[in-house]
Design a protein around this motif. Structure first.
Motif, PDB file in Angstrom:
ATOM      1  N   ILE A 100       0.137  -1.221  -0.020  1.00 49.77           N
ATOM      2  CA  ILE A 100      -0.136   0.259  -0.150  1.00 49.77           C
ATOM      3  C   ILE A 100       1.112   1.449  -0.405  1.00 49.77           C
TER       4      ILE A 100
ATOM      5  N   ASP B   4      -4.443   7.716   5.603  1.00 51.05           N
ATOM      6  CA  ASP B   4      -3.989   6.722   4.917  1.00 51.05           C
ATOM      7  C   ASP B   4      -3.222   5.842   5.275  1.00 51.05           C
TER       8      ASP B   4
ATOM      9  N   ARG C 210      -3.552   5.140   9.019  1.00 58.64           N
ATOM     10  CA  ARG C 210      -4.591   3.048   9.004  1.00 58.64           C
ATOM     11  C   ARG C 210      -3.686   2.135   8.831  1.00 58.64           C
TER      12      ARG C 210
ATOM     13  N   GLN D 266      -0.843  15.677  15.223  1.00 58.79           N
ATOM     14  CA  GLN D 266      -1.505  13.965  15.271  1.00 58.79           C
ATOM     15  C   GLN D 266      -0.531  14.192  17.197  1.00 58.79           C
TER      16      GLN D 266
ATOM     17  N   LEU E  27     -12.078   3.441  18.183  1.00 62.74           N
ATOM     18  CA  LEU E  27     -11.128   3.787  16.635  1.00 62.74           C
ATOM     19  C   LEU E  27     -10.265   2.203  16.206  1.00 62.74           C
TER      20      LEU E  27
ATOM     21  N   GLU F 132     -12.737  -0.779  15.747  1.00 62.05           N
ATOM     22  CA  GLU F 132     -13.190  -0.699  14.770  1.00 62.05           C
ATOM     23  C   GLU F 132     -12.643  -1.279  13.395  1.00 62.05           C
TER      24      GLU F 132
ATOM     25  N   SER G 140     -13.425  -4.337  11.858  1.00 62.82           N
ATOM     26  CA  SER G 140     -13.875  -4.176  10.219  1.00 62.82           C
ATOM     27  C   SER G 140     -12.825  -4.817   9.485  1.00 62.82           C
ATOM     28  N   TRP G 141     -11.550  -5.055   9.596  1.00 60.36           N
ATOM     29  CA  TRP G 141     -10.859  -5.392   9.333  1.00 60.36           C
ATOM     30  C   TRP G 141     -10.388  -6.716   8.497  1.00 60.36           C
TER      31      TRP G 141
ATOM     32  N   LYS H 205     -13.549  -7.091   6.453  1.00 58.42           N
ATOM     33  CA  LYS H 205     -13.093  -6.139   5.206  1.00 58.42           C
ATOM     34  C   LYS H 205     -11.783  -7.517   4.422  1.00 58.42           C
TER      35      LYS H 205
ATOM     36  N   LYS I  70      -7.742  -3.919  -3.418  1.00 62.55           N
ATOM     37  CA  LYS I  70      -9.075  -4.527  -2.863  1.00 62.55           C
ATOM     38  C   LYS I  70      -7.930  -3.588  -1.531  1.00 62.55           C
ATOM     39  N   LEU I  71      -6.832  -4.726  -0.884  1.00 64.51           N
ATOM     40  CA  LEU I  71      -6.686  -3.476   0.145  1.00 64.51           C
ATOM     41  C   LEU I  71      -6.162  -2.573   0.474  1.00 64.51           C
ATOM     42  N   GLU I  72      -6.138  -1.916  -0.870  1.00 63.81           N
ATOM     43  CA  GLU I  72      -5.659  -0.134  -1.041  1.00 63.81           C
ATOM     44  C   GLU I  72      -7.664   0.790  -0.510  1.00 63.81           C
TER      45      GLU I  72
ATOM     46  N   ALA J 184      -9.821  -1.081   0.652  1.00 62.16           N
ATOM     47  CA  ALA J 184      -9.891  -2.015   2.520  1.00 62.16           C
ATOM     48  C   ALA J 184      -9.428  -0.283   3.463  1.00 62.16           C
ATOM     49  N   VAL J 185      -8.422  -0.074   3.249  1.00 56.46           N
ATOM     50  CA  VAL J 185      -7.774   0.872   4.154  1.00 56.46           C
ATOM     51  C   VAL J 185      -8.713   2.176   4.109  1.00 56.46           C
ATOM     52  N   ALA J 186      -8.967   2.242   2.814  1.00 53.64           N
ATOM     53  CA  ALA J 186      -8.952   4.014   2.923  1.00 53.64           C
ATOM     54  C   ALA J 186     -10.364   4.338   3.194  1.00 53.64           C
ATOM     55  N   SER J 187     -11.063   2.936   3.191  1.00 51.14           N
ATOM     56  CA  SER J 187     -12.418   2.945   3.404  1.00 51.14           C
ATOM     57  C   SER J 187     -12.727   2.174   5.034  1.00 51.14           C
ATOM     58  N   LEU J 188     -11.792   2.201   5.388  1.00 52.96           N
ATOM     59  CA  LEU J 188     -11.783   2.446   7.273  1.00 52.96           C
ATOM     60  C   LEU J 188     -12.047   3.891   8.132  1.00 52.96           C
ATOM     61  N   PRO J 189     -12.671   3.322   9.689  1.00 50.29           N
ATOM     62  CA  PRO J 189     -13.321   4.510  10.582  1.00 50.29           C
ATOM     63  C   PRO J 189     -12.125   5.895  10.153  1.00 50.29           C
ATOM     64  N   GLY J 190     -12.285   6.365   9.436  1.00 57.26           N
ATOM     65  CA  GLY J 190     -11.315   8.310   9.799  1.00 57.26           C
ATOM     66  C   GLY J 190     -11.104   8.309  10.789  1.00 57.26           C
ATOM     67  N   PHE J 191      -9.823   8.438  11.225  1.00 53.10           N
ATOM     68  CA  PHE J 191      -9.284  10.188  12.278  1.00 53.10           C
ATOM     69  C   PHE J 191     -10.486  10.798  13.321  1.00 53.10           C
ATOM     70  N   PRO J 192     -10.625  11.369  14.649  1.00 51.89           N
ATOM     71  CA  PRO J 192     -11.256  11.606  15.414  1.00 51.89           C
ATOM     72  C   PRO J 192     -11.000  13.318  14.185  1.00 51.89           C
ATOM     73  N   TRP J 193      -9.694  13.813  14.034  1.00 57.71           N
ATOM     74  CA  TRP J 193      -9.934  15.312  13.406  1.00 57.71           C
ATOM     75  C   TRP J 193     -10.272  14.903  12.113  1.00 57.71           C
ATOM     76  N   GLU J 194      -9.910  13.875  10.831  1.00 60.25           N
ATOM     77  CA  GLU J 194     -10.231  14.272   9.852  1.00 60.25           C
ATOM     78  C   GLU J 194     -12.320  14.446   9.619  1.00 60.25           C
TER      79      GLU J 194
ATOM     80  N   ARG K 241     -14.932  13.068   9.244  1.00 58.34           N
ATOM     81  CA  ARG K 241     -15.810  12.066   8.282  1.00 58.34           C
ATOM     82  C   ARG K 241     -16.586  10.856   9.049  1.00 58.34           C
TER      83      ARG K 241
END
Lengths: 245, 245
Positions: free
Chosen positions: A162, A171, A174, A208, A218, A221, A225-226, A229, B229-231, B233-243, B245
């Motif tokens: 990645i 990313d 993560r 951060q 976090l 999750e 979720s990993w 996925k 697929k891994l990329e 999956a990583v992009a769809s992981l939960p965001g950090f608090p400061w993001e 999203r």
């Protein structure tokens, strides 16, 4: 054992480290292995350490003292990160008790440590170095945009697949957490909580910081979720000829 | 080095092995490490080997001879898989030249080998054993449904996360290939092509066999689409608090 990973992407630097130290399987403790050095507007560094804990604690204490006493050689005294790496390497060499000298005896204790130093000095791009027990160092590069110390094998494939210089900083963070989680799950000697620090290019401070425990929403999750996925990803891979799908 | 993985799920057994052997970095060759023994309608076994190549080749030759000559002890002579494991363990012990005996000298050569034996004997459920250089063995189980030999760390996290007794046989095979591909990508001592064999519960023969090279469409597709697929999956992981999203 230990597992620390440092990632250098265009947007900045990611540092992630576990916190488990063990002298043996029945002597397990929690110690911080990720250390921040912040000089806002001027420079910011993170040092992660694997190896002998006495050595790394002495090293960190000396680095902090040198800054506080404004000694001639200190983390703030250099205009280039490679010079900081050289200086930290010298302190590292001095902090490793030489157990193989006759007066200490050959007691088989390894006092060596290996470091990852990353950060940015004002006027320069951010950078990252692996500093070896001999005090010499190698830098991360666009072809090798991450450095690992300690129990590095479990968490390497996800990074290999990645991490690119263009990967977004969050990313990359993560991915670092997944790499840590994979290692923690597969190897008892690496354990929670996980320390995570981001230095964004140009911030010249710690951008951060987070500590992720098992009950951090976090981490839980990501952890949960990993696996899901990955299962979906495997199920969606191409079929074998005999499956006729 | 070597990397072999055996998986035991309810639907059957999966075996996957790389084919690279090296005496040193400049003495690299391709040798088969996955060996099939098929007695259709009666029994089917696969043996994978890591360690000294002379030892494992001698072992396999002896196992084949014992069957051909219908010796008292041979792969077909047992009604239980654990007895087959005991027999293979004895042949393994005999096939390891004892380099540490005075007449051979302490030349530092390690002639040991470790095996994965899996298969099904008619009337029994399929099973899988790891056979150690001493000839003793441990079985896979529902809690530990896979066994690895050789360079096992890179490929372990994906197995830890996905393989359960209920995993479908072909999904287990895809996971094995990903596990091999991760290892090949991260470690020079493990290399293509990959041998893959499936024994479906009750078939009492080799149900499927494949050799995957780098230019095999299936391997290339798995190799390519897995990173993607891994990329995702990583992009769809939960965001950090400061993001936010």
């Amino acid at each position: 054992m230990t597992y620390c990973v440092g990632i250098e992407v265009d947007e900045g630097l990611v540092f992630a480290a576990d916190t488990r130290t063990n002298a043996s399987l029945d002597d397990v403790r929690v110690h911080r292995k990720l250390h921040e050095f912040e000089f806002p507007g001027q420079a910011a560094f993170v040092i992660m350490a694997a190896g002998n804990l006495a050595t790394t604690q002495l090293l960190i204490s000396r680095l902090r003292r040198d800054v506080e006493e404004q000694r001639e050689q200190n983390l703030c005294a250099y205009r280039h990160l490679f010079e900081v790496a050289e200086y930290v390497g010298r302190i590292l060499v001095d902090s490793q008790v030489k157990s193989s000298t006759p007066e200490h005896g050959h007691d088989g204790i390894n006092t060596q440590a290996t470091l990852i130093l990353g950060g940015q000095v004002g006027g320069e791009q951010p950078g990252m170095y692996m500093i070896y027990p001999l005090g010499n160092a190698i830098a991360a590069s666009p072809e090798t945009p991450f450095l690992q110390i300690g129990e590095s094998k479990y968490g390497k494939p996800i990074l290999d697949r990645i991490i690119r210089p263009q990967t977004r900083l969050e990313d990359a963070a993560r991915t670092a957490i997944v790499s840590l989680d994979s290692t923690i799950r597969s190897n008892l000697s690496v354990g929670l909580p996980v320390d995570l620090v981001l230095i964004r290019t140009g911030d010249l401070r710690i951008s951060q910081r987070m500590r992720l425990a098992g009950d951090s929403p976090l981490y839980a999750e990501i952890h949960g979720s990993w696996s899901h996925k990955l299962e979906q990803a495997v199920a969606s891979l191409p079929g074998f000829p005999w499956e006729g799908r």
